[in-house]
Design an enzyme around this catalytic site. Structure first.
Site, PDB file in Angstrom:
ATOM      1  N   CYS A   1       0.833  -1.197   0.000  1.00  0.00           N
ATOM      2  CA  CYS A   1       0.000   0.000   0.000  1.00  0.00           C
ATOM      3  C   CYS A   1       0.872   1.253   0.000  1.00  0.00           C
ATOM      4  O   CYS A   1       1.990   1.255   0.517  1.00  0.00           O
ATOM      5  CB  CYS A   1      -0.909  -0.023   1.229  1.00  0.00           C
TER       6      CYS A   1
ATOM      7  N   ARG B   1       2.686   5.306   6.477  1.00  0.00           N
ATOM      8  CA  ARG B   1       3.108   4.692   7.741  1.00  0.00           C
ATOM      9  C   ARG B   1       3.788   3.343   7.546  1.00  0.00           C
ATOM     10  O   ARG B   1       4.278   2.747   8.497  1.00  0.00           O
ATOM     11  CB  ARG B   1       1.892   4.523   8.661  1.00  0.00           C
TER      12      ARG B   1
END
Length: 193
Positions: free
Chosen positions: A41, A45
């Protein structure tokens, strides 16, 4: 973070690398021979090299919203074919992460405009697994399970690509489905192979 901060941190990072190994960058520029293709993804983060304890040049990386492998996406197909045919990677990792916004969007009825066609791929996974997912009453756990099912579905999608299937047969290329758990910092193996 502004551009001045980025430049300052980059200089500090570069200096720390050459302090530990004066030949670091001259070796880096000689080329890459990664053994792993990572499809994950785009979430800021999830820092691939950090969570996998890898250095530059060890992992060939492709990132997009919700780590999708879509047969009509020439970007992901180009990355996969280059990694498999030219770099001859030995492992392909599809890595989702808990708390994925793309997966959360697929669980909602919100109109996401231009993102709707992309998120539709995750909604299809939800529909295929609706009975299981609807039986989960905790919203966080439902999101986590859809993250897992999405990663496994993308493993299936990538195994259907001709170059990947051929490499699996000829040289035992392995596909792995993983999830990054942001609560613990640990990777979870979904045991795809």
């Amino acid at each position: 973070m502004n551009i001045q901060d980025i430049m300052k941190k980059n200089k500090s990072w570069s200096e720390s690398k050459t302090k530990g190994d004066p030949e670091y960058f001259s070796n880096l520029i000689k080329g890459q021979v990664p053994k792993v293709l990572y499809i994950g993804c785009s979430d800021s983060r999830v820092a691939v090299e950090q969570i996998m304890g890898a250095d530059l040049g060890e992992i060939f990386v492709h990132r997009n919203i919700a780590n999708l492998v879509v047969q009509s996406d020439l970007n992901v197909l180009s990355v996969i074919n280059y990694a498999v045919i030219h770099l001859k990677v030995e492992h392909i990792i599809i890595c989702g992460h808990y708390g994925c916004g793309g997966v959360q969007a697929a669980l909602s009825d919100s109109d996401l405009g231009d993102l709707n066609p992309w998120i539709a791929h995750i909604k299809e996974i939800y529909t295929k697994n609706q009975k299981e997912l609807d039986s989960i009453t905790d919203d966080t756990r439902k999101n986590e399970r859809l993250v897992e099912l999405n990663a496994l579905s993308q493993c299936q999608n990538i195994s259907k690509i001709q170059a990947v299937a051929q490499a699996q047969n000829e040289r035992k290329l392995q596909i792995h489905g993983l999830v990054f758990n942001m609560n613990t910092g640990l990777l979870i193996d979904l045991n795809y192979n």
